[in-house]
Design an enzyme around this catalytic site. Structure first.
Site, PDB file in Angstrom:
ATOM      1  CB  THR A 171      -0.971   0.012   1.148  1.00 52.14           C
ATOM      2  OG1 THR A 171      -2.132   0.493   0.699  1.00 52.14           O
ATOM      3  CG2 THR A 171      -0.491   0.700   2.336  1.00 52.14           C
ATOM      4  CE  LYS A 218      -4.445  -1.425   1.031  1.00 52.25           C
ATOM      5  NZ  LYS A 218      -3.557  -1.267  -0.096  1.00 52.25           N
ATOM      6  N   GLY A 260      -4.241   4.607   9.646  1.00 52.95           N
ATOM      7  CA  GLY A 260      -3.941   3.999   8.360  1.00 52.95           C
ATOM      8  C   GLY A 260      -2.813   3.008   8.529  1.00 52.95           C
ATOM      9  CB  SER A 299       5.096  -0.556  -1.581  1.00 49.75           C
ATOM     10  OG  SER A 299       3.751  -0.362  -1.957  1.00 49.75           O
ATOM     11  CB  CYS A 319       4.400   2.544  -6.127  1.00 52.58           C
ATOM     12  SG  CYS A 319       4.437   1.090  -5.069  1.00 52.58           S
ATOM     13  CB  THR A 348       0.507   2.467  -5.120  1.00 48.14           C
ATOM     14  OG1 THR A 348       1.446   2.231  -4.080  1.00 48.14           O
ATOM     15  CG2 THR A 348      -0.439   3.579  -4.709  1.00 48.14           C
TER      16      THR A 348
END
Length: 187
Positions: A17, A49, A61, A140, A175, A178
């Site tokens: 995430t 999240k 989060g 990430s 990313c 994501t």
């Protein structure tokens, strides 16, 4: 997230995430993407999240192993109740437990917790970090969101929510763990 196995094909790493939080002009905003990946497979596109707790006065989060994060979120919520909404004291107590408890110290996740005035990062190594500026990010894609968010915070008049949203969109373009299924909470 660590993978203690020598064979990552048998035990793929769960990656999830990007979560970013911003404080600006008396407003707090926290957002996260919805992707959960297992190895090189996307398992879920719409995971939530980020959430509000304690009568919608605190936002949380997480990034990392989902089951581990839910366990930690539950523990954090218990701490917040025990300390009557005191964000800092709850975070310190959770970090202490996380570092010293035999079961908890194996959990692999990171948490952002924030209210209208303060944001904290809580890690399993006992860290409780309050950033110097009004932005924080984990996961990430956290460094991408943090970098873009710092630039937006410094060089625009965008609101906290707009900075969170744009930072997450930028991170999702860079990313691979994501996505653009974004959830944002505000105080």
């Amino acid at each position: 997230m660590k993978n203690t196995s020598n064979n990552s094909e048998l035990h793929p790493i769960v990656r999830s995430t990007t979560v970013v939080g911003v404080l600006r002009d008396g407003k707090a905003s926290l957002g996260g993407d919805g992707q959960v990946s297992f190895g090189n497979t996307v398992l879920k596109h719409t995971a939530k999240k980020v959430r509000k707790i304690y009568n919608d006065t605190i936002m949380t989060g997480f990034a990392g192993a989902t089951a581990d994060a839910f366990t930690l979120l539950q523990r954090f919520e218990e701490k917040v109740e025990a300390y009557n909404g005191n964000l800092y004291r709850s975070a310190i107590d959770l970090a202490k437990d996380w570092r010293t408890d035999r079961y908890l110290r194996r959990l692999e996740a990171m948490l952002i917790v924030m209210d209208k005035n303060k944001m904290l990062l809580i890690s399993g190594t006992g860290d409780v970090i309050e950033p110097d500026d009004d932005i924080i990010a984990i996961g990430s894609g956290g460094l991408y969101a943090l970098s873009s968010g710092k630039a937006l915070l410094k060089h625009t008049q965008l609101s906290a929510k707009e900075i969170v949203e744009e930072s997450l969109r930028i991170a999702s373009e860079i990313c691979i763990f994501t996505n653009q299924s974004i959830t944002i909470e505000e105080l």
